[in-house]
Write an enzyme that holds these catalytic residues in place. Structure first.
Site, PDB file in Angstrom:
ATOM      1  N   SER A 169       0.752  -1.239   0.034  1.00 40.84           N
ATOM      2  CA  SER A 169      -0.116  -0.029  -0.211  1.00 40.84           C
ATOM      3  C   SER A 169       0.945   1.361  -0.004  1.00 40.84           C
ATOM      4  O   SER A 169       0.340   2.313   0.005  1.00 40.84           O
ATOM      5  CB  SER A 169      -1.075  -0.017   1.299  1.00 40.84           C
TER       6      SER A 169
ATOM      7  N   ASN B  85      -2.019  -2.462  13.417  1.00 38.48           N
ATOM      8  CA  ASN B  85      -3.539  -2.238  13.521  1.00 38.48           C
ATOM      9  C   ASN B  85      -3.931  -1.050  14.224  1.00 38.48           C
ATOM     10  O   ASN B  85      -4.582  -0.321  13.695  1.00 38.48           O
ATOM     11  CB  ASN B  85      -4.246  -3.342  14.025  1.00 38.48           C
TER      12      ASN B  85
ATOM     13  N   THR C  98     -38.894  27.728  -9.808  1.00 35.87           N
ATOM     14  CA  THR C  98     -39.323  26.492  -9.158  1.00 35.87           C
ATOM     15  C   THR C  98     -39.389  25.911 -10.484  1.00 35.87           C
ATOM     16  O   THR C  98     -40.122  26.153 -11.455  1.00 35.87           O
ATOM     17  CB  THR C  98     -40.353  26.492  -8.221  1.00 35.87           C
ATOM     18  N   HIS C  99     -39.143  24.309 -10.533  1.00 39.06           N
ATOM     19  CA  HIS C  99     -39.094  23.350 -11.678  1.00 39.06           C
ATOM     20  C   HIS C  99     -39.031  23.898 -12.797  1.00 39.06           C
ATOM     21  O   HIS C  99     -39.005  23.747 -13.927  1.00 39.06           O
ATOM     22  CB  HIS C  99     -41.079  23.405 -11.722  1.00 39.06           C
TER      23      HIS C  99
ATOM     24  N   SER D 187     -14.284  24.337 -28.461  1.00 38.11           N
ATOM     25  CA  SER D 187     -14.328  23.311 -29.197  1.00 38.11           C
ATOM     26  C   SER D 187     -13.315  23.113 -30.347  1.00 38.11           C
ATOM     27  O   SER D 187     -12.941  24.048 -30.757  1.00 38.11           O
ATOM     28  CB  SER D 187     -15.947  23.286 -29.556  1.00 38.11           C
TER      29      SER D 187
ATOM     30  N   LYS E  43     -17.570  28.072 -29.939  1.00 41.15           N
ATOM     31  CA  LYS E  43     -18.055  27.763 -28.678  1.00 41.15           C
ATOM     32  C   LYS E  43     -16.915  28.103 -27.612  1.00 41.15           C
ATOM     33  O   LYS E  43     -15.896  28.123 -27.728  1.00 41.15           O
ATOM     34  CB  LYS E  43     -18.160  26.007 -28.796  1.00 41.15           C
TER      35      LYS E  43
ATOM     36  N   ASN F 113     -16.937  26.539 -23.580  1.00 38.54           N
ATOM     37  CA  ASN F 113     -17.761  25.578 -22.985  1.00 38.54           C
ATOM     38  C   ASN F 113     -17.414  25.631 -21.512  1.00 38.54           C
ATOM     39  O   ASN F 113     -16.149  25.999 -20.793  1.00 38.54           O
ATOM     40  CB  ASN F 113     -17.295  24.219 -23.380  1.00 38.54           C
TER      41      ASN F 113
ATOM     42  N   GLU G 145     -18.731  21.916 -15.471  1.00 43.48           N
ATOM     43  CA  GLU G 145     -19.249  20.344 -15.856  1.00 43.48           C
ATOM     44  C   GLU G 145     -18.354  19.692 -15.097  1.00 43.48           C
ATOM     45  O   GLU G 145     -18.883  18.498 -14.597  1.00 43.48           O
ATOM     46  CB  GLU G 145     -19.109  20.174 -17.288  1.00 43.48           C
TER      47      GLU G 145
ATOM     48  N   TYR H 156      -9.505  -6.320  13.031  1.00 39.94           N
ATOM     49  CA  TYR H 156      -8.999  -5.716  11.696  1.00 39.94           C
ATOM     50  C   TYR H 156      -8.857  -6.761  10.678  1.00 39.94           C
ATOM     51  O   TYR H 156      -8.634  -8.052  10.874  1.00 39.94           O
ATOM     52  CB  TYR H 156      -7.368  -5.240  11.849  1.00 39.94           C
TER      53      TYR H 156
ATOM     54  N   GLN I 117      -7.736  -1.832   4.318  1.00 41.28           N
ATOM     55  CA  GLN I 117      -6.638  -1.213   3.745  1.00 41.28           C
ATOM     56  C   GLN I 117      -7.428  -0.554   2.383  1.00 41.28           C
ATOM     57  O   GLN I 117      -6.725   0.584   1.956  1.00 41.28           O
ATOM     58  CB  GLN I 117      -5.761  -2.160   3.028  1.00 41.28           C
TER      59      GLN I 117
ATOM     60  N   LYS J 110      -8.260   3.850   1.885  1.00 40.59           N
ATOM     61  CA  LYS J 110      -7.428   4.885   1.943  1.00 40.59           C
ATOM     62  C   LYS J 110      -7.466   5.860   0.516  1.00 40.59           C
ATOM     63  O   LYS J 110      -7.738   6.825   0.354  1.00 40.59           O
ATOM     64  CB  LYS J 110      -6.011   4.867   2.258  1.00 40.59           C
TER      65      LYS J 110
HETATM   66  N1  ARG Z   1      -1.461  -1.122   5.214  1.00 42.17           N
HETATM   67  C1  ARG Z   1      -2.370  -1.577   6.213  1.00 42.17           C
HETATM   68  C2  ARG Z   1      -3.495  -0.753   5.878  1.00 42.17           C
HETATM   69  O1  ARG Z   1      -3.543  -0.028   5.452  1.00 42.17           O
HETATM   70  C3  ARG Z   1      -1.469  -1.387   7.487  1.00 42.17           C
HETATM   71  C4  ARG Z   1      -2.256  -2.314   8.540  1.00 42.17           C
HETATM   72  C5  ARG Z   1      -1.534  -3.761   8.185  1.00 42.17           C
HETATM   73  N2  ARG Z   1      -2.108  -4.687   9.292  1.00 42.17           N
HETATM   74  C6  ARG Z   1      -1.813  -5.978   9.432  1.00 42.17           C
HETATM   75  N3  ARG Z   1      -2.291  -6.639  10.006  1.00 42.17           N
HETATM   76  N4  ARG Z   1      -1.701  -6.180   8.071  1.00 42.17           N
HETATM   77  O2  ARG Z   1      -4.861  -1.330   6.598  1.00 42.17           O
END
Ligand code: ARG
Length: 462
Positions: free
Chosen positions: A22, A110, A155-156, A277, A283, A285, A290, A317, A322, A325
């Site tokens: 990650s 965790n 309205t509408h 365009s 044009k 735009n 948008e 966990y 993961q 994010k």
């Molecule tokens: N990269 C993991 C996450 O974003 C970190 C936590 C990992 N924990 C584990 N027990 N593998 O969730």
């Protein structure tokens, strides 16, 4: 290098690693990971796991590292580590040797990731709150500039009653104010620190978790370790704040797209926020708007994504988490960019006041005024409503506005109508009558501008 090699006899498959790692996105929490680590070093020093001298050496190395990552966080993204936690720990070990290996005592990734992410969310929320305020300020300036630009209210999507452009701009300032409060509330709710919850059952070292929490700027420590490491409510909540606010921005965008269209031609967007365009030379735009409208879908997608990921996840966990994010990072970046873009669009937008005024006068948007006039002559409102409806049909048949009808024509439908009906049909009279709080009368609009300016200067919830 992975943090957990001992139990394994085979190397991880390169394809699995690419799938599992990650770092390419969680590098964005580098600063928070180091911040948490500095505090954790203090916690383990306080229970005698490391000596004061070791603590100082760890903290000094972590601070150096922090300075480096803040300078160029994106450079971390391509490094060959599983995640930001292994990256920081490995670099620390490179610098201070075996001492670095002591830092993870009593901590799990965790509780570490849960803490990092909360810290990141809090910092990002502060940036977003500023952007919301920025757009609100821009809207108030626009309101003040176009204080007396009369335009149709709809309205509408049918012309309904006249308003002023300031009133329209302030409507969005109000929506954004609720967005700001929502964000502020979300930050309050993420004010408990998960660090010291261990993998799931709590840490085996008697650290003062409340003191640790306060050091990291939280109010107190979380109360249940299972909940601590599995809670991602703050992610869902920030995405919910983002989604509601993007819904507002998409309505703002849509209104202006309509006002900018050839059919309305109420406003002219600046060259700085429009594009041409490749085929049709005439044009211009409204791309910025948008895109704001379009990106709303992507932010909703992130909210749906996290809710779906978390649904029915067993405690505590799971690696599914993961997935919290990328959607969050992307959605909050998007929200931030859209807030700024909306402010930019307003910066040098032109208004064609003669067009908005003509449109406000057309479409029989003074019909309510005529009904109110009849009420003032003793006609019950329901009946007045009906009579005005008849007059509107009559006027449409002659392609005239209501004020274009003669007194005889009015009187054929209602004999109570006198010469004094004409001033009531004037668009300015319609505005000035709406003088109760929140209405479009000039003094109300001025008061609303003044209130919003003062409110924004104080920068508090209410
Ligand atoms: N990269 C993991 C996450 O974003 C970190 C936590 C990992 N924990 C584990 N027990 N593998 O969730």
């Amino acid at each position: 290098m992975a943090l957990w090699g001992g139990r394994f006899t085979q190397e991880a498959d390169a394809r699995f690693r690419a799938f599992n790692d990650s770092l390419r996105f969680d590098y964005r929490m580098a600063e928070q990971d180091i911040q948490g680590s500095i505090s954790w070093a203090g916690a383990i020093a306080s229970v005698g796991i490391i000596t004061p001298a070791e603590h100082d050496a760890l903290v000094a190395a972590l601070k150096d590292l922090q300075e480096e990552v803040v300078r160029d966080p994106a450079s971390i993204a391509g490094a060959d580590f599983e995640d930001i936690h292994s990256y920081v720990e490995s670099l620390l070990i490179d610098r201070v040797g075996d001492l670095g290996k002591k830092l993870h005592t009593g901590r799990s990734r965790n509780d570490q990731v849960a803490t990092d992410l909360k810290l990141w969310c809090r910092a990002q929320a502060a940036v977003l709150a500023d952007s919301i305020r920025g757009l609100q300020r821009r809207l108030v300036d626009t309101a003040a500039e176009f204080r007396d630009v009369i335009m149709p209210g709809y309205t509408h999507l049918q012309r309904a009653q006249p308003v002023v452009f300031a009133h329209w701009a302030l409507a969005y300032a109000e929506m954004l104010d609720r967005d700001w409060i929502r964000l502020d509330n979300a930050v309050r709710l993420m004010n408990r620190c998960p660090l010291g919850s261990g993998a799931l059952a709590g840490t085996a070292y008697p650290v003062d978790r409340d003191a640790l929490a306060r050091e990291l700027g939280f109010e107190e420590a979380t109360r249940n370790s299972l909940d601590s490491v599995s809670d991602r409510d703050h992610v869902a909540e920030l995405l919910s704040c983002a989604s509601i606010s993007m819904m507002h921005l998409s309505r703002f965008a849509e209104d202006l797209i309509i006002y900018n269209s050839g059919e309305s031609a109420f406003v002219e967007l600046s060259d700085r926020v429009t594009s041409g365009s490749s085929l049709m030379p005439q044009k211009k735009n409204p791309d910025a708007l948008e895109l704001v409208r379009g990106k709303t879908g992507r932010v909703y997608g992130a909210l749906t994504g996290i809710l779906t990921t978390l649904k029915a996840l067993p405690l505590a966990y799971d690696k599914d988490m993961q997935e919290d994010k990328e959607g969050l990072f992307d959605a909050l970046d998007t929200w931030h960019d859209c807030l700024d873009m909306c402010a930019l669009v307003l910066e040098d937008m032109k208004i064609r006041r003669e067009r908005t005024l003509d449109a406000a006068k057309g479409g029989y948007s003074n019909a309510t005024e005529l009904a109110d006039y009849l009420v003032s002559r003793g006609v019950p409102f329901r009946e007045a409503h009906h009579l005005v409806g008849e007059l509107v049909v009559y006027a449409i048949g002659r392609s005239l506005p209501l004020e274009g009808l003669s007194l005889e024509e009015f009187r054929k439908v209602s004999p109570v109508i006198g010469e004094d009906v004409y001033p009531c049909l004037d668009v300015k009279s319609a505005l000035s009558k709406r003088a109760a709080k929140g209405g479009v009368a000039p003094e109300q609009v001025d008061a609303a501008i003044a209130w919003m300016r003062k409110h924004l200067a104080m920068d508090v919830a209410d």
